[in-house]
Design an enzyme around this catalytic site. Sequence first.
Site, short mmCIF file in Angstrom:
data_model
loop_
_atom_site.label_atom_id
_atom_site.label_comp_id
_atom_site.label_asym_id
_atom_site.label_seq_id
_atom_site.Cartn_x
_atom_site.Cartn_y
_atom_site.Cartn_z
N VAL A 82 0.89 -1.24 -0.09
CA VAL A 82 0.19 0.02 -0.12
C VAL A 82 1.01 1.31 0.06
O VAL A 82 1.77 1.48 0.98
CB VAL A 82 -0.93 0.13 1.18
CG1 VAL A 82 -1.71 1.21 1.30
CG2 VAL A 82 -1.91 -1.09 1.09
N LYS A 83 0.79 2.03 -0.92
CA LYS A 83 1.49 3.61 -1.12
C LYS A 83 0.70 4.60 -0.47
O LYS A 83 -0.39 4.97 -0.83
CB LYS A 83 1.55 3.53 -2.58
CG LYS A 83 2.71 4.39 -2.74
CD LYS A 83 2.91 4.47 -4.62
CE LYS A 83 4.16 5.07 -4.83
NZ LYS A 83 4.27 5.08 -6.50
#
Length: 216
Positions: A82-83
């Site tokens: 997850v960015k």
Amino acid sequence: MKFFVDTANTDDISELAATGLIDGVTTNPSLIAKAGRPFTDVIKEICDLVEGPVSAEVVATEYDGMITEGRKLAAIAENVAVKLPLTWDGLKACKTLTGEGTMVNVTLCFSANQALLAAKAGATFISPFIGRLDDINLDGMELISDIRQIYDNYLFDTEILAASIRTANHVKESALAGADVATMPPNVIKSLATHPLTDKGLAAFLADAEKAGIKV
């Protein structure tokens, strides 16, 4: 050094993955938009093409929204990272998601202090943007070196993911500065294999082989 390809074009990813040289993929909303397909469909397909981390970015800017979106992204595949943006809410969300066992790539890093905070929040990856620093006459490689020293001083596990790479020289300098990962567009990865003297030498070898009638 690990190589990630920075694209959402599944044809390019498939081609590069076949070489065995690609360790992961980074995407962002802009790259996904270019694909012209549903966001989750693109991420799922990319995750099926590579075994390594695939960064998928949230679009929420507040903690609660980041957590909701982050959990949805993490559910797509086990190799989703997850960015999150390097904001206060992003750091809080990083701590929560990594605590749940999710890989997190903290992005848009432009200072060593920001990188220190991300590591303390448990980030899997920190993404300093080299090219964008160069654009405003700051030294992106100095930032990589500073982060490397800080992380080594305190034995942080967070990996330095050199981003906003635009040239083959950026890749070399990032490797020399101690970055763990370099993420770059497909054309930059391919450019690493080219050199005018290689082309010249190959042309000479082939010409000599033709003259001598050599066949294998």
